[in-house]
Design an enzyme around this catalytic site. Sequence first.
Site, PDB file in Angstrom:
ATOM      1  N   CYS A   1       0.857  -1.201   0.000  1.00  0.00           N
ATOM      2  CA  CYS A   1       0.000   0.000   0.000  1.00  0.00           C
ATOM      3  C   CYS A   1       0.891   1.249   0.000  1.00  0.00           C
ATOM      4  O   CYS A   1       1.634   1.483   0.967  1.00  0.00           O
ATOM      5  CB  CYS A   1      -0.917  -0.018   1.221  1.00  0.00           C
ATOM      6  SG  CYS A   1      -1.703  -1.624   1.499  1.00  0.00           S
TER       7      CYS A   1
ATOM      8  N   CYS B   1     -13.265  -2.836  18.245  1.00  0.00           N
ATOM      9  CA  CYS B   1     -13.085  -2.817  16.788  1.00  0.00           C
ATOM     10  C   CYS B   1     -11.697  -3.371  16.503  1.00  0.00           C
ATOM     11  O   CYS B   1     -10.787  -3.212  17.325  1.00  0.00           O
ATOM     12  CB  CYS B   1     -13.202  -1.384  16.274  1.00  0.00           C
ATOM     13  SG  CYS B   1     -12.898  -1.238  14.488  1.00  0.00           S
TER      14      CYS B   1
END
Length: 355
Positions: free
Chosen positions: A93, A164
């Site tokens: 990325c 999360c």
Amino acid sequence: MPNNNVAQAPIEPSNSDSLLTDARQTNSLTIKVEKGTRGAGRWPVDDVKALFDLPFNDLLYKAQSVHRENFDPNRLQLSSLLSIKTGACPEDCKYCPQSARYKTGLEVERLMRVESIVQAAKKAKANGAARFCMGAAWRSPKDADLQVVEEAVRQVKDLGLETCATLGMLNAQQAASLRDAGLDYYNHNLDTSESYYKEVITTRTYQDRLDTLAHVRGVGMNVCSGGIVGMGESRQDRAELIANLANLPEPPQSVPINNLVQVKGTPLDEVEPLDDFEFIRTIAVARITMPTSYVRLSAGREAMNDQMQALCFMAGANSVFYGEALLTTSNASVEHDRELMAKLGIDAESVNEPA
Ligand code: SAM
Ligand code: DTB
Ligand code: SF4
């Protein structure tokens, strides 16, 4: 996104769009809107692009109106981040300081121990965060690592925090076992449009990302998915990103909009920064197209002044990353955030509070 079931008419995608109608007519736009649709295809890209193209004040007024129909405009959801495994990631990325391919000077850290993760979560809670997000620089988690994360999830949840995690690609089984450990949200971003994506990441496909989101959704976990702007993409790319998110079978419950944090050594360092108004427009368009989702003003906030942040809240952002650090880069300080919220009369949303 392909959409074969459209009517050409001045019909509106939601039922309170008089301003949008006027603005669109002023701009002589042809509007393509699905008739009474729900689910995939509800926001044709052209309509999303038309929102981006509205006069700024019309867009903000519309976004704030939609926001008020769905949320208390003076409440902010606070999520704290912790990098539980840092750097040495095999992926490429181009924005990311954690990829092993770029020399960013980042100190690599192995997966943290559960006790240390829980300690950081306690601090986040004491500071007022409602959600704790654990991030790992993995392509996808290995089973032994997943067990550690699951124990951390159980213990963080026991503190009364929402949980999360963002751990890379998941298969259905991994998604199910995270859900069983009590994970509330899974973060996995689409990052950008499908076509620009190929310029940014080559080691996994857009479809891989959609598949992970489908697995998360399929086991009944909440989806947190958004993107990064300011990577040199066009407005069309931003419109396609937002359309892809809004057109998922269910819009993500949380939508992080990151402004690229430029990190020395990454290929996207020194790319032309995005114009501030274009960033605010992106928030507004996310709010209008995903009216009941939390839209998070995410990475890049430290570099924004108070007025810019206030405009993002006006545009419908109702969540931020809260705490001194994001994953490997710094964030706005807790003290400054408290002062800003006090100045704006904004309160933190506590956990379990209905929207
Ligand atoms: N490795 C996992 C993955 O990529 O799915 C999870 C961690 S990864 C760091 C989480 C997200 O952080 C990325 O999808 C990207 O959207 C965001 N991100 C990473 N570096 C960033 C940067 N420099 N600026 C803004 N957002 C960034
Ligand atoms: C998201 O959309 N943004 C966060 C979170 N999800 C994991 C990450 C931002 C990372 C910014 C660069 C860094 O600190 O490494
Ligand atoms: Fe690895 Fe995630 Fe960074 Fe991509 S964004 S290089 S997958 S840590």
